[in-house]
Design an enzyme around this catalytic site. Structure first.
Site, mmCIF file in Angstrom:
data_model
loop_
_atom_site.group_PDB
_atom_site.id
_atom_site.type_symbol
_atom_site.label_atom_id
_atom_site.label_comp_id
_atom_site.label_asym_id
_atom_site.label_seq_id
_atom_site.Cartn_x
_atom_site.Cartn_y
_atom_site.Cartn_z
ATOM 1 N N GLU A 142 55.844 -48.034 94.329
ATOM 2 C CA GLU A 142 54.813 -49.054 94.612
ATOM 3 C C GLU A 142 54.457 -49.184 96.087
ATOM 4 O O GLU A 142 54.363 -50.296 96.620
ATOM 5 C CB GLU A 142 55.264 -50.413 94.056
ATOM 6 N N GLU A 169 57.362 -46.647 82.752
ATOM 7 C CA GLU A 169 57.747 -48.047 82.480
ATOM 8 C C GLU A 169 56.845 -48.644 81.410
ATOM 9 O O GLU A 169 56.446 -49.813 81.488
ATOM 10 C CB GLU A 169 57.676 -48.890 83.764
ATOM 11 N N HIS A 192 52.321 -50.317 82.764
ATOM 12 C CA HIS A 192 52.428 -51.699 82.273
ATOM 13 C C HIS A 192 51.009 -52.112 81.869
ATOM 14 O O HIS A 192 50.180 -52.416 82.728
ATOM 15 C CB HIS A 192 52.980 -52.626 83.359
ATOM 16 N N ASN A 251 56.345 -43.252 92.251
ATOM 17 C CA ASN A 251 56.113 -44.078 91.056
ATOM 18 C C ASN A 251 55.273 -45.294 91.421
ATOM 19 O O ASN A 251 55.512 -45.934 92.448
ATOM 20 C CB ASN A 251 57.489 -44.546 90.535
ATOM 21 N N ASP A 284 54.945 -50.497 78.732
ATOM 22 C CA ASP A 284 54.937 -51.661 77.843
ATOM 23 C C ASP A 284 53.483 -52.105 77.724
ATOM 24 O O ASP A 284 52.664 -51.836 78.603
ATOM 25 C CB ASP A 284 55.907 -52.775 78.261
#
Ligand code: XIL
Length: 297
Positions: free
Chosen positions: A127, A232, A205, A169, A234
């Site tokens: 990030e 990650e 996400h 990432n 979701d």
């Protein structure tokens, strides 16, 4: 295959889950984890605050619980994450300049070195780009040590664990947009200059829509000569949840260099989000999103 992990393996991929060490004593959780997944990542246990709570004092107990669980069952391990603006120990938050740079690089060397030979892919830097249209780096104490902090971290990680794939990432990079293009330009530059980067992680996400250019975005990174991974995943609950999970899975399978998918937790009750974004419900039952994902594999 009849599980996520075995089906992904038939396609030459892994299917992983983020694991919290304290959940490893929950038998329903462990049953699902061992049955369905062939890769794990520590949800919090390998972060800077967890692994170096005091400068120069390294603690790997909870991370080791996850690594040992994975190794004893033949699951691969993603490492998350060596450097990030968040979840830094207090001592690092209060540092700057060359003292912080040296401490950060020492952290990379020591943590990657500790797990040398055990990590499939490391999120070396997490990030580091800002949201919005500017394509700028995110302001952080690490960024203020100099724009070259990311490449310094990758070089230190390579030296410490030459066998691990080294990833950058980030989130909100899931479609073609200003932020993902800024990451793309950094990766292209790193490849051109020989900075050791092997993979890019797309956190994914997601809300109630999947960017229409999701697969094309993965492909443009792959075309730079790096692997891509969904790291990650979701997805917000609602009518589109199963469709989006299936779409992400199909996109990964359609990109030869997309090597695996990780969901950010096992059951909805394990999630960092409150909107039931995972593949198993709070009782451990398979959701429609699970079936759609398995069918897409
Ligand atoms: C989250 C964890 O799931 C939470 O338990 C913790 O409180 C905060 O961090 N992007 C990342 C992950 O890279 O490390 C974050 O994990 C979720 C967003």
């Amino acid at each position: 295959g009849t599980t996520l992990g075995t089906s992904a393996a038939e396609k030459g991929r892994y299917f992983g889950a983020a694991v919290a060490a304290q959940r490893l004593s929950d038998s329903q959780y462990v049953t699902i984890l061992n049955r369905e997944f062939n890769s794990v990542v520590a949800e919090n246990e390998m972060k800077w605050d967890a692994t170096e709570p005091q400068q120069g004092v390294f603690t790997f107990g909870n991370a080791d619980r996850i690594v040992n669980h994975a190794q004893s069952r033949g699951m691969s391990v993603r490492g998350h994450t060596l450097l990030w603006h968040a979840q830094q120990p207090g001592w690092a938050q209060n540092m700057s300049g060359s003292a912080l740079r040296n401490a950060a690089i020492n952290h990379v060397s020591r943590v990657a070195g500790n797990y040398r030979g055990k990590i499939h892919s490391w999120d070396v830097v997490n990030e580091a780009f800002a949201d919005g249209g500017g394509g700028a780096r995110r302001d952080s104490n690490l960024q203020r040590t100099g724009n070259d902090w990311i490449e310094a971290a990758f070089r230190a990680a390579r030296a410490a664990d030459p066998g691990a794939k080294l990833c950058y990432n980030d989130y909100n990079t899931d479609g073609v947009n200003a932020k993902s293009t800024a990451v793309y330009n950094m990766v292209r530059d790193f490849r051109a200059r020989g900075v050791p980067i092997d993979c890019v992680g797309f956190q994914s996400h997601l809300g109630t829509t999947l960017p229409g250019d999701y697969q094309a975005n993965l492909q443009r990174f792959a075309d730079l000569g790096v692997d891509v991974q969904i790291t990650e995943l979701d997805v917000a609950q609602g009518g589109s949840q199963a469709t989006i999970y299936a779409g992400v899975t199909r996109a990964c399978l359609a990109v030869a260099r997309c090597t695996g998918i990780t969901v950010w937790g096992v059951r909805d009750s394990d999630s960092w989000r409150s909107d039931n974004p995972l593949l198993f419900d709070r009782s451990g039952n398979k959701k429609a999103a699970y079936t759609a994902t398995l069918d897409a594999l």
